[in-house]
Design a protein around this motif. Sequence first.
Motif, short mmCIF file in Angstrom:
data_model
loop_
_atom_site.label_atom_id
_atom_site.label_comp_id
_atom_site.label_asym_id
_atom_site.label_seq_id
_atom_site.Cartn_x
_atom_site.Cartn_y
_atom_site.Cartn_z
N GLY A 35 0.81 -1.21 0.00
CA GLY A 35 0.00 0.00 0.00
C GLY A 35 0.84 1.26 0.00
N GLU A 36 1.95 1.23 0.73
CA GLU A 36 2.82 2.39 0.82
C GLU A 36 3.47 2.71 -0.52
OE1 GLU A 36 5.76 3.63 4.31
OE2 GLU A 36 6.57 1.97 3.12
N ILE A 37 3.93 1.65 -1.20
CA ILE A 37 4.58 1.83 -2.50
C ILE A 37 3.54 2.10 -3.58
CG2 ILE A 37 5.94 0.65 -4.28
CD1 ILE A 37 7.39 -0.81 -2.03
N PHE A 42 5.73 -5.78 -5.95
CA PHE A 42 6.70 -4.80 -5.53
C PHE A 42 7.96 -5.53 -5.07
CE2 PHE A 42 4.26 -6.06 -1.91
CZ PHE A 42 5.16 -6.15 -0.85
N CYS A 43 9.08 -4.81 -5.07
CA CYS A 43 10.35 -5.39 -4.63
C CYS A 43 10.65 -4.97 -3.20
CB CYS A 43 11.48 -4.93 -5.55
SG CYS A 43 11.33 -5.59 -7.22
N GLN A 44 11.23 -5.90 -2.46
CA GLN A 44 11.61 -5.61 -1.07
C GLN A 44 12.87 -6.39 -0.74
OE1 GLN A 44 10.09 -3.50 1.43
NE2 GLN A 44 12.12 -3.92 2.19
N ILE A 73 0.48 -14.77 -0.61
CA ILE A 73 1.48 -14.05 -1.40
C ILE A 73 2.07 -15.00 -2.43
CG2 ILE A 73 2.13 -12.48 0.49
CD1 ILE A 73 4.74 -14.20 0.78
N THR A 74 2.67 -14.39 -3.43
CA THR A 74 3.60 -15.12 -4.30
C THR A 74 4.87 -14.30 -4.25
OG1 THR A 74 2.87 -13.97 -6.29
CG2 THR A 74 1.81 -16.09 -5.80
N PHE A 75 5.99 -14.93 -4.48
CA PHE A 75 7.24 -14.19 -4.44
C PHE A 75 8.25 -14.83 -5.36
CE2 PHE A 75 7.70 -17.48 -1.29
CZ PHE A 75 9.02 -17.90 -1.41
N ARG A 76 9.21 -14.03 -5.76
CA ARG A 76 10.34 -14.51 -6.53
C ARG A 76 11.58 -14.10 -5.77
NH1 ARG A 76 9.89 -12.54 -12.14
NH2 ARG A 76 10.46 -10.59 -11.14
N TYR A 87 7.54 -9.42 -4.42
CA TYR A 87 6.36 -9.95 -3.73
C TYR A 87 5.09 -9.50 -4.44
CZ TYR A 87 9.58 -10.97 0.02
OH TYR A 87 10.63 -11.46 0.75
N TYR A 88 4.11 -10.37 -4.40
CA TYR A 88 2.78 -10.05 -4.90
C TYR A 88 1.79 -10.47 -3.82
CZ TYR A 88 -1.49 -10.08 -7.65
OH TYR A 88 -2.77 -9.85 -8.10
N VAL A 89 1.04 -9.52 -3.28
CA VAL A 89 0.04 -9.81 -2.25
C VAL A 89 -1.25 -10.16 -2.97
CG1 VAL A 89 -1.22 -8.89 -0.28
CG2 VAL A 89 1.14 -8.21 -0.65
#
Length: 186
Positions: A35-37, A42-44, A73-76, A87-89
Amino acid sequence: MDNMELIDKAWKLREQGVISLHEHDLYSYLLHRCGEIGQNPFCQSTGVLCAVLGINRNALADRRNKLSALGFITFREGVSKLKPAQYYVCKARENQVANQSKRIVTDHPSTSFAIPTLADVTAYCTERNNGINPQAFFDFYQSKDWFVGKNKMKDWQAAVRTWEMNRKEEKRIAPKHDNSITYVQF
Protein backbone atom coordinates in the motif's frame (compact mmCIF):
# COMPACT_ATOMS: atom_id res chain seq x y z
CA MET A 1 -10.51 -7.53 -2.63
CA ASP A 2 -9.41 -4.40 -0.77
CA ASN A 3 -6.79 -4.24 1.97
CA MET A 4 -9.33 -4.22 4.81
CA GLU A 5 -10.82 -7.49 3.59
CA LEU A 6 -7.32 -9.00 3.34
CA ILE A 7 -6.51 -7.82 6.87
CA ASP A 8 -9.78 -9.29 8.18
CA LYS A 9 -9.14 -12.61 6.44
CA ALA A 10 -5.63 -12.77 7.91
CA TRP A 11 -6.93 -12.05 11.43
CA LYS A 12 -9.58 -14.75 11.12
CA LEU A 13 -6.96 -17.31 10.09
CA ARG A 14 -4.70 -16.24 12.93
CA GLU A 15 -7.57 -16.63 15.41
CA GLN A 16 -8.24 -20.13 14.03
CA GLY A 17 -4.57 -21.06 14.38
CA VAL A 18 -4.00 -21.51 10.64
CA ILE A 19 -1.26 -18.89 10.61
CA SER A 20 0.99 -17.96 13.50
CA LEU A 21 1.48 -14.47 14.85
CA HIS A 22 4.87 -14.41 13.10
CA GLU A 23 3.36 -15.26 9.71
CA HIS A 24 0.62 -12.71 10.37
CA ASP A 25 3.27 -10.10 11.19
CA LEU A 26 5.09 -10.76 7.90
CA TYR A 27 1.84 -10.65 5.93
CA SER A 28 0.77 -7.39 7.59
CA TYR A 29 4.11 -5.78 6.80
CA LEU A 30 3.98 -6.91 3.17
CA LEU A 31 0.43 -5.61 2.86
CA HIS A 32 1.51 -2.30 4.44
CA ARG A 33 4.52 -2.06 2.13
CA CYS A 34 2.39 -2.82 -0.93
CA GLY A 35 0.00 0.00 0.00
CA GLU A 36 2.82 2.39 0.82
CA ILE A 37 4.58 1.83 -2.50
CA GLY A 38 1.29 1.68 -4.41
CA GLN A 39 2.46 -1.24 -6.55
CA ASN A 40 1.63 -4.92 -6.64
CA PRO A 41 3.96 -6.71 -7.29
CA PHE A 42 6.70 -4.80 -5.53
CA CYS A 43 10.35 -5.39 -4.63
CA GLN A 44 11.61 -5.61 -1.07
CA SER A 45 15.13 -6.32 0.12
CA THR A 46 15.42 -9.47 2.23
CA GLY A 47 17.91 -7.73 4.51
CA VAL A 48 15.54 -4.84 5.15
CA LEU A 49 12.61 -7.20 5.69
CA CYS A 50 14.60 -9.23 8.23
CA ALA A 51 15.73 -6.07 10.02
CA VAL A 52 12.23 -4.59 10.23
CA LEU A 53 10.72 -7.84 11.55
CA GLY A 54 13.72 -8.72 13.74
CA ILE A 55 14.16 -12.19 12.22
CA ASN A 56 16.85 -14.10 10.36
CA ARG A 57 16.74 -15.30 6.73
CA ASN A 58 15.71 -18.85 7.65
CA ALA A 59 12.74 -17.63 9.70
CA LEU A 60 11.76 -15.33 6.84
CA ALA A 61 11.95 -18.20 4.36
CA ASP A 62 9.74 -20.44 6.55
CA ARG A 63 7.10 -17.76 7.08
CA ARG A 64 7.16 -16.66 3.46
CA ASN A 65 6.74 -20.26 2.26
CA LYS A 66 3.75 -20.80 4.57
CA LEU A 67 2.04 -17.62 3.34
CA SER A 68 2.74 -18.63 -0.23
CA ALA A 69 1.33 -22.13 0.32
CA LEU A 70 -1.87 -20.58 1.68
CA GLY A 71 -2.09 -18.26 -1.32
CA PHE A 72 -1.62 -15.01 0.59
CA ILE A 73 1.48 -14.05 -1.40
CA THR A 74 3.60 -15.12 -4.30
CA PHE A 75 7.24 -14.19 -4.44
CA ARG A 76 10.34 -14.51 -6.53
CA GLU A 77 13.64 -14.86 -4.70
CA GLY A 78 16.07 -11.98 -5.07
CA VAL A 79 19.44 -12.59 -6.69
CA SER A 80 21.44 -9.64 -5.38
CA LYS A 81 21.10 -6.30 -3.65
CA LEU A 82 20.45 -4.80 -7.07
CA LYS A 83 17.66 -7.32 -7.78
CA PRO A 84 15.78 -7.83 -4.47
CA ALA A 85 12.96 -10.29 -3.89
CA GLN A 86 9.67 -9.49 -5.59
CA TYR A 87 6.36 -9.95 -3.73
CA TYR A 88 2.78 -10.05 -4.90
CA VAL A 89 0.04 -9.81 -2.25
CA CYS A 90 -2.95 -11.81 -3.42
CA LYS A 91 -6.28 -13.17 -2.24
CA ALA A 92 -5.93 -16.47 -0.32
CA ARG A 93 -7.26 -19.42 -2.27
CA GLU A 94 -10.36 -20.58 -0.40
CA ASN A 95 -9.81 -24.31 -0.91
CA GLN A 96 -6.26 -24.27 0.49
CA VAL A 97 -7.25 -22.20 3.49
CA ALA A 98 -10.28 -24.43 4.15
CA ASN A 99 -8.14 -27.58 3.98
CA GLN A 100 -5.54 -26.06 6.30
CA SER A 101 -8.28 -24.98 8.75
CA LYS A 102 -9.71 -28.49 8.86
CA ARG A 103 -6.31 -29.96 9.64
CA ILE A 104 -5.70 -27.47 12.43
CA VAL A 105 -9.13 -28.03 13.95
CA THR A 106 -8.74 -31.82 13.98
CA ASP A 107 -5.27 -31.57 15.53
CA HIS A 108 -6.62 -29.80 18.60
CA PRO A 109 -9.08 -31.47 20.94
CA SER A 110 -12.37 -29.79 21.65
CA THR A 111 -12.60 -27.60 24.70
CA SER A 112 -14.93 -30.03 26.50
CA PHE A 113 -12.98 -32.87 28.05
CA ALA A 114 -14.64 -36.24 28.59
CA ILE A 115 -12.98 -38.58 31.08
CA PRO A 116 -12.06 -41.76 29.22
CA THR A 117 -13.03 -45.21 30.40
CA LEU A 118 -10.40 -47.80 31.19
CA ALA A 119 -11.53 -49.58 28.01
CA ASP A 120 -10.82 -46.39 25.99
CA VAL A 121 -7.31 -46.10 27.41
CA THR A 122 -6.66 -49.81 26.88
CA ALA A 123 -7.83 -49.65 23.28
CA TYR A 124 -5.69 -46.56 22.58
CA CYS A 125 -2.56 -48.08 24.15
CA THR A 126 -3.13 -51.35 22.28
CA GLU A 127 -3.62 -49.47 19.01
CA ARG A 128 -0.34 -47.58 19.55
CA ASN A 129 1.46 -50.70 20.82
CA ASN A 130 3.31 -48.48 23.26
CA GLY A 131 3.83 -50.79 26.24
CA ILE A 132 2.07 -48.35 28.59
CA ASN A 133 0.08 -50.03 31.35
CA PRO A 134 -3.44 -48.66 30.75
CA GLN A 135 -4.55 -49.44 34.31
CA ALA A 136 -1.59 -47.51 35.77
CA PHE A 137 -2.28 -44.55 33.48
CA PHE A 138 -5.99 -44.56 34.28
CA ASP A 139 -5.45 -44.91 38.05
CA PHE A 140 -2.77 -42.20 38.09
CA TYR A 141 -4.98 -39.57 36.48
CA GLN A 142 -8.14 -40.76 38.23
CA SER A 143 -6.40 -40.14 41.55
CA LYS A 144 -5.57 -36.60 40.38
CA ASP A 145 -9.14 -35.98 39.21
CA TRP A 146 -7.78 -35.75 35.63
CA PHE A 147 -5.61 -32.73 36.37
CA VAL A 148 -2.17 -32.12 34.89
CA GLY A 149 -0.41 -30.00 37.46
CA LYS A 150 -2.90 -27.24 38.33
CA ASN A 151 -4.79 -27.49 35.03
CA LYS A 152 -7.67 -29.73 34.07
CA MET A 153 -6.61 -32.25 31.43
CA LYS A 154 -7.70 -31.32 27.90
CA ASP A 155 -6.58 -34.34 25.87
CA TRP A 156 -5.98 -37.73 27.46
CA GLN A 157 -4.55 -39.20 24.22
CA ALA A 158 -1.85 -36.53 24.31
CA ALA A 159 -1.10 -37.54 27.91
CA VAL A 160 -0.67 -41.17 26.78
CA ARG A 161 1.73 -40.02 24.06
CA THR A 162 3.65 -38.02 26.66
CA TRP A 163 3.95 -41.16 28.80
CA GLU A 164 5.30 -42.96 25.69
CA MET A 165 7.87 -40.26 25.08
CA ASN A 166 8.95 -40.19 28.74
CA ARG A 167 9.26 -43.97 28.74
CA LYS A 168 11.53 -43.82 25.66
CA GLU A 169 13.61 -41.10 27.30
CA GLU A 170 14.01 -43.16 30.49
CA LYS A 171 15.23 -46.13 28.47
CA ARG A 172 17.65 -43.96 26.51
CA ILE A 173 19.09 -42.26 29.60
CA ALA A 174 19.13 -45.32 31.88
CA PRO A 175 22.68 -46.14 32.98
CA LYS A 176 24.09 -49.37 31.73
CA HIS A 177 25.41 -51.48 34.62
CA ASP A 178 27.58 -54.52 34.29
CA ASN A 179 26.36 -56.74 37.11
CA SER A 180 28.87 -59.44 36.25
CA ILE A 181 31.74 -57.43 37.77
CA THR A 182 32.32 -57.90 41.46
CA TYR A 183 34.11 -55.17 43.32
CA VAL A 184 36.17 -55.97 46.36
CA GLN A 185 36.48 -53.37 49.08
CA PHE A 186 39.83 -53.10 50.92
